[in-house]
Design an enzyme around this catalytic site. Sequence first.
Site, PDB file in Angstrom:
ATOM      1  N   LEU A 173      41.108  39.938  40.442  1.00 18.57           N
ATOM      2  CA  LEU A 173      40.369  41.130  40.022  1.00 18.57           C
ATOM      3  C   LEU A 173      38.891  40.810  39.822  1.00 18.57           C
ATOM      4  O   LEU A 173      38.017  41.581  40.214  1.00 18.57           O
ATOM      5  CB  LEU A 173      40.982  41.676  38.730  1.00 18.57           C
ATOM      6  CG  LEU A 173      40.414  42.941  38.136  1.00 18.57           C
ATOM      7  CD1 LEU A 173      40.648  44.100  39.089  1.00 18.57           C
ATOM      8  CD2 LEU A 173      41.073  43.223  36.810  1.00 18.57           C
ATOM      9  N   ASP A 174      38.614  39.654  39.248  1.00 19.12           N
ATOM     10  CA  ASP A 174      37.235  39.249  39.028  1.00 19.12           C
ATOM     11  C   ASP A 174      36.550  38.880  40.346  1.00 19.12           C
ATOM     12  O   ASP A 174      35.341  39.081  40.496  1.00 19.12           O
ATOM     13  CB  ASP A 174      37.203  38.075  38.066  1.00 19.12           C
ATOM     14  CG  ASP A 174      35.893  37.955  37.328  1.00 19.12           C
ATOM     15  OD1 ASP A 174      35.230  38.991  37.158  1.00 19.12           O
ATOM     16  OD2 ASP A 174      35.541  36.838  36.931  1.00 19.12           O
TER      17      ASP A 174
END
Length: 102
Positions: free
Chosen positions: A73-74
């Site tokens: 996600l990052d």
Amino acid sequence: MENQAGEMIQLAASQAQVLGITALAVAIIIGMAAMGTALGFGLLGGRFLESTARQPELAPMLLIRMFIIAGLLDAVSMIGVGVALLFTFANPFLGQLNAAIG
């Protein structure tokens, strides 16, 4: 002489317009990346807590999977920041404008 000055003014105005629109696009890219990451981490953390509360014995396995998903996600937002930095420091649109005019 006036014709050349007019072309220079038009070039400067076109460059300023491209730079302004690029700055707006960079702000939108970074803002959307930040909002998407914040929403994703909020949902991820909430679902992790729910599933750990329901089955505490699965907490270590869920924690590992949560960190893997958090890294992915990052990474998506970092790709967006990388593209925004590309537009900021090595603007391809400005190079195309200079090649078309010059």
